[in-house]
Design a protein around this motif. Structure first.
Motif: not given
Length: 395
Positions: A119-141
């Motif tokens: 679950v998270g918040l998406n801001s046009a100004t500040w970006g996207v914050v998410r908490l929980g099981l989700q994709p990692t910060a790695t190279l695109p599939q």
């Protein structure tokens, strides 16, 4: 062994991070019904894929035929929700399950939402914050024309370092104790994705290990940064991944793995080219280092598309069972063809192999290697291969 990324999350990242005008990727992702509803509006969307094929596998004279789920898309269903809170701020959530279409069982035993639960918040100004099981910060599939699916992809198995040992299959297990890999998704994760400014954007991730008394508190700390001009998409990633506690020469401990990667995708609609490099370096004296090189191409025309990928994995500092320096490398090739019956339904064919050199024992499509007589040690110099034909439907 990587699992294919959550499609909705990956699609959101591409549509928000890149202006893929008239690109093949944008056309491909727009076929998902979820991209036409809840991703762009308020509300909740049910989405998914059912993928079934007939598969042939062979290694060292041992072969088998089977039905197989997930030849192109992991069979899955999910819920994506979004609420407009006003002022450019939106609340979002994603729940996604992977299942085996050939028998109806969960992809992960006793886990309903094994592919996404955040679950998270998406801001046009500040970006996207998410908490929980989700994709990692790695190279695109999408550097892999086959999407890093768990079946017909040499990138998944070879670049992921799925090595068979006498104890089983482990990530980069030939490098030494505690060697690991960046998972495609992480539990207990917090991420922040920046707005894209002048083509630049980044995602930062911190995943907690969830284990009392185990240091450090993190299981993964990662960042991926990228730039796009609409046709060219380049990215670089750095992850620190900690293993579970393992026995080493210094006693029981966790081992930090530093994993670096760079990639590029060139997509002009009539064809798409990709390339990537990744290095896995466990921070433990005596362990080896693995490097993988990936190139891929997709050429679509009309209802047709042909795909190809080549992966080479090389290592340094690796030793054999007697502790002597050893050659350890492998080459993988995958070819594919798709024929679209509609925007949501396609037929496909896949064929590929991995050639192991020296003491390399990388597997393909989860097919175990034969073992040496009277032992659990896998045979050396093997060439596992796989071939599939099938059909998938998106909903």
């Amino acid at each position: 062994m990587k699992y294919k990324k959550t499609v909705c999350a990956a699609a959101v990242a591409l549509f928000s991070h890149a202006a893929w005008a008239d690109s093949y990727l944008q056309q491909l992702l727009s076929q998902w019904p979820s991209m036409q509803s809840a991703i762009q509006q308020n509300g909740i969307s049910l989405y998914g894929a059912v993928d079934m094929g007939l598969n042939f596998q062979s290694v060292s004279g041992n072969s088998r035929w089977q039905t197989q789920s997930g030849g192109v898309h992991t069979s899955q269903f999910g819920l994506f929700g979004r609420e407009d809170l006003g002022g450019g701020l939106k609340a979002e959530f994603n729940l996604e399950n992977g299942f085996m279409a050939n028998n109806g069982t969960f992809g992960t035993s006793n886990t309903l939402f094994d592919r996404a639960a955040w679950v998270g918040l998406n801001s046009a100004t500040w970006g996207v914050v998410r908490l929980g099981l989700q994709p990692t910060a790695t190279l695109p599939q999408f550097i892999d024309p086959f999407g890093e699916v768990m079946t017909n992809s040499v990138v998944t198995w070879l670049a992921g370092g799925a090595v068979q040992t006498p104890k089983g299959v482990g990530y980069n297990a030939d490098l030494g104790p505690g060697s690991s890999q960046v998972l495609v998704r992480e539990n207990n994760a917090a991420t922040w994705t920046t707005p894209r400014i002048m083509g630049f954007g980044a995602t930062f991730l911190y995943a907690f290990n969830g284990q009392a008394g185990v240091s450090p508190n993190a299981s993964n700390q990662g960042v991926v940064a990228s730039w796009t001009n609409g046709k060219l998409y380049v990215s670089g990633a750095y992850n620190r991944v900690w293993s579970s506690e393992v026995e080493t020469a210094s006693g029981v401990q966790t081992v930090r793995n530093d994993i670096y990667g760079v990639s590029a995708i060139y997509d002009v609609g009539s064809y798409m080219l990709s390339a990537a490099f990744q290095q896995v370096a466990p921070k433990l004296e005596g362990n080896g280092i693995a490097r993988s090189y990936v190139i891929g191409a997709t050429v679509p025309w009309g209802r047709n598309a042909v795909r190809a990928s080549v992966v080479y994995r090389d290592t340094s500092g690796v030793r054999d069972a007697e502790g002597e320096p050893a050659k350890d490398s492998a080459l993988g090739v995958m070819l594919g063809y798709d024929y679209s019956l509609s925007k949501r339904t396609s037929l496909y064919a896949r064929a590929g192999f991995i050639r192991n050199y020296g003491i390399s024992t990388v597997i393909l499509n989860n097919n175990p290697l034969p073992v040496q007589t009277g032992t659990t040690t896998p045979e050396l110099g093997t060439t596992p291969l796989t071939a599939s034909v099938g059909i998938y439907h998106l909903f």
